[in-house]
Enzyme design. Structure first.
Site, PDB file in Angstrom:
ATOM      1  N   GLY A 135      49.735  94.479  52.512  1.00 25.00           N
ATOM      2  CA  GLY A 135      50.843  95.210  51.552  1.00 25.00           C
ATOM      3  C   GLY A 135      51.759  95.552  52.646  1.00 25.00           C
ATOM      4  N   CYS A 182      48.855  74.752  25.294  1.00 24.95           N
ATOM      5  CA  CYS A 182      49.669  73.740  26.086  1.00 24.95           C
ATOM      6  C   CYS A 182      49.840  72.551  24.952  1.00 24.95           C
ATOM      7  CB  CYS A 182      49.208  73.305  27.250  1.00 24.95           C
ATOM      8  SG  CYS A 182      50.161  71.954  27.979  1.00 24.95           S
ATOM      9  N   CYS A 231      48.281  69.207  27.001  1.00 26.73           N
ATOM     10  CA  CYS A 231      46.838  69.128  27.410  1.00 26.73           C
ATOM     11  C   CYS A 231      45.979  70.043  26.604  1.00 26.73           C
ATOM     12  CB  CYS A 231      46.823  69.176  28.870  1.00 26.73           C
ATOM     13  SG  CYS A 231      46.874  71.173  29.286  1.00 26.73           S
ATOM     14  N   CYS A 274      52.014  73.645  30.103  1.00 25.87           N
ATOM     15  CA  CYS A 274      51.726  74.187  31.191  1.00 25.87           C
ATOM     16  C   CYS A 274      52.687  74.329  32.341  1.00 25.87           C
ATOM     17  CB  CYS A 274      50.325  73.926  31.947  1.00 25.87           C
ATOM     18  SG  CYS A 274      48.984  73.700  31.016  1.00 25.87           S
ATOM     19  N   CYS A 304      47.916  70.526  34.451  1.00 25.59           N
ATOM     20  CA  CYS A 304      48.205  69.841  33.159  1.00 25.59           C
ATOM     21  C   CYS A 304      47.824  68.505  33.253  1.00 25.59           C
ATOM     22  CB  CYS A 304      49.741  69.998  32.602  1.00 25.59           C
ATOM     23  SG  CYS A 304      49.834  69.833  31.178  1.00 25.59           S
TER      24      CYS A 304
END
Lengths: 266, 286
Positions: free
Chosen positions: B29, B237, B240, B262, B268
């Site tokens: 970080g 979606c 799909c 997606c 997808c």
């Protein structure tokens, strides 16, 4: 608290300043300033422009490192500690818990692009508050105490008048219950009627919360109303100290006499 | 392509970047400054990510680039071609096959595994930037762990919009220490930041690198009474039929027609090949 404890606490000043000096190259900012500030006491520092008032205040508040001297503060956990020897983390922690700094220009002490509520809440969040509802409640409570209407809580300070900004800055500083407040010309740049209201408010808050305060100003009316004790500065040196009424009504030093007699009588 | 050193950058530069990466991995970080180079693409197109990819790439790598989840956008295609030309590495569109994945604004839907590296393109690495313009001050705030200001931003969101409306670049706290900007990924992806793969973040213009080692503890900041919520469009979606993937809204005509698909094109495609069909999709040709 037992009476003996209270007596023990009152026997120790909140802030002890010993020989604080600050030079700007060959010029003197302030020289050899020493005083004690007791809990609940309000100290006024007056003098003309360039007399070293603000330099001194910045040295005391840890925003400027003095060249010589000590600034001892009575911390909650370790007793009297020299703030100049503290680590920066400790000093900054002190700066958002036990200390508060009210700037002359409110925009220096506020975040202008953050709402009034966010401004007041920042100090709470800085010391770990993580409950939105509580933060907001305290922010609204404090806005109310400085006479800002609750429906202004989500407005940004840029939409506020000068007097409101200054009151908002005071709320933002006092929300964490500091013990010592530094004020640099808190009424500067405000018109007289707004000044009067602000002074009234400040006097109420200082007395109610039992705050100790150091107020730098060139306005003798401000110290007459707020300060218990007075320090007169000239060319970086303290030329006279004493109780406010004593200094203003019976000035001893030539400069103080000039200062007092310069005030216009309406 | 013998005209270029492997992966475009010279070896000294790659060593410099690797040192920054190692430091970043050691302090999860923490933003490590590095001497970002001019790259043959404009700032904002992933110069930081490209340099990090170049520094970690080996000839055996299989490289994948996604932009908002898609493999076929201009940015993704040109970066993929860039490394094909300068490093000669294998490239793929399949998340499972890739060993290095450079990404802009998404984490792939498929769980990444140990041994994979995810490289993020970061525009502004400093999470405190929009509240505190001074770099000196923000560095001090990171050093002293003064992160109250980050919550001021979330407070403002709630005060203005009723809930935390920050929906991308949602600030996180890493291992209980540094507050980090996870680059502009949707907050839907935030819970995946503790993944098994190595995550490297490169900001070219701002000259910062930071990193998350595998299985790092990453917590999204929030309030007790307004907990963090990873959001997505409330829809499946249309191609799909996936109900759990992050969706893009696509406008299909000027009469209000739209569909949700997606954003991860590889995910997808895989589902459609496996026989899943969404509301507006057609049966895949086997």
């Amino acid at each position: 608290m037992k009476d003996t404890e209270r007596a023990a606490i009152a026997q120790r000043p909140l802030l002890r300043v010993e020989g604080v000096s600050r030079r700007y190259g060959a010029r003197i900012g302030c020289a050899e300033v020493s005083f004690d500030l007791w809990p609940g006491e309000v100290m006024g520092i007056v003098g003309e422009s360039g007399s070293g008032k603000t330099t001194l205040l910045n040295c005391l508040a840890g925003q400027l490192a003095p060249d010589a001297g000590r600034v001892m503060f009575d911390t909650r956990d370790r007793g009297m500690v020299d703030t100049l020897d503290m680590s920066e983390a400790e000093r900054r922690m002190l700066g958002r818990t036990d200390w508060a700094f009210v700037h002359q220009h409110a925009q220096d002490g506020l975040r202008m692009n953050v709402s009034a509520g966010g401004n007041v809440g920042e100090r709470l969040m800085a010391v770990g508050a993580r409950h939105y509802g509580n933060i907001r409640e305290q922010a609204i409570d404090w806005l109310d105490r400085v006479e800002i209407a609750e429906d202004r809580v989500d407005d940004r300070p840029s939409a506020f008048s000068g007097g409101m900004r200054q009151r908002l800055q005071i709320a933002r500083n006092l929300v964490t219950g500091p013990r010592l407040v530094f004020m640099d010309e808190p009424t500067g740049g405000l018109d007289v009627s707004v000044q009067a209201r602000l002074l009234d408010l400040l006097r109420g808050l200082v007395r109610e919360m039992g705050l100790s305060a150091i107020i730098v100003t060139h306005d003798l009316a401000v110290v007459r109303l707020l300060a218990d004790r007075l320090m007169v500065m000239k060319s970086g040196h303290v030329v006279e100290t004493g109780l406010t009424d004593q200094v203003l009504d019976d000035p001893q030093h030539a400069y103080t006499q000039l200062l007092v007699s310069s005030v216009l009588q309406v | 392509m013998s005209a270029y050193n492997f992966a475009y950058l010279d070896e000294q530069t790659k060593r410099m970047i690797r040192r920054a990466l190692l430091k970043g991995m050691a302090i999860p970080g923490y933003q490590v400054p590095f001497a970002s180079r001019e790259m043959p693409m404009p700032y904002g197109w992933g110069t930081g990510g490209v340099q990090v990819s170049a520094a970690v790439m080996v000839p055996e790598d299989c490289f994948k680039v996604i932009d908002q989840g898609a493999d076929d956008t201009t940015n993704a295609v040109s970066i993929r071609r860039f490394f094909q030309a300068t490093a000669g590495v294998a490239v793929t569109e399949k998340t499972a096959e890739a060993s290095v994945i450079q990404t802009r604004h998404r984490i792939p839907e498929r769980d990444l595994r140990q041994g994979q590296i995810l490289v993020y393109q970061v525009p502004i690495p400093e999470p405190l930037r929009f509240l505190e313009p001074s770099e000196v001050e923000t560095r001090k705030m990171h050093a002293l762990e003064e992160y109250g200001l980050m919550h001021v931003k979330l407070y403002e969101d709630i005060a203005r919009h009723g809930d935390i409306s920050t929906s991308y670049a949602y600030p996180v706290k890493v291992e209980g220490r540094y507050v980090m900007d996870p680059s502009p990924i949707p907050k839907f992806d935030n819970p995946k930041l503790g993944m098994a793969a190595i995550q490297l973040f490169g900001a070219g213009r701002e000259q910062r690198i930071y990193a998350l080692p595998p299985h790092t503890d990453v917590v999204s900041l929030d309030f007790e009474d307004y907990p963090f919520q990873a959001g997505k469009a409330d829809h499946d979606c249309d191609l799909c039929g996936a109900g759990s993937s992050y969706l893009d809204e696509v406008i299909t005509d000027d009469a209000g027609g739209r569909m949700f698909v997606c954003s991860d094109t590889d995910f997808c495609r895989e589902r459609r090949e496996a026989g899943h069909v969404g509301a507006l999709g057609v049966e895949a040709v086997a």
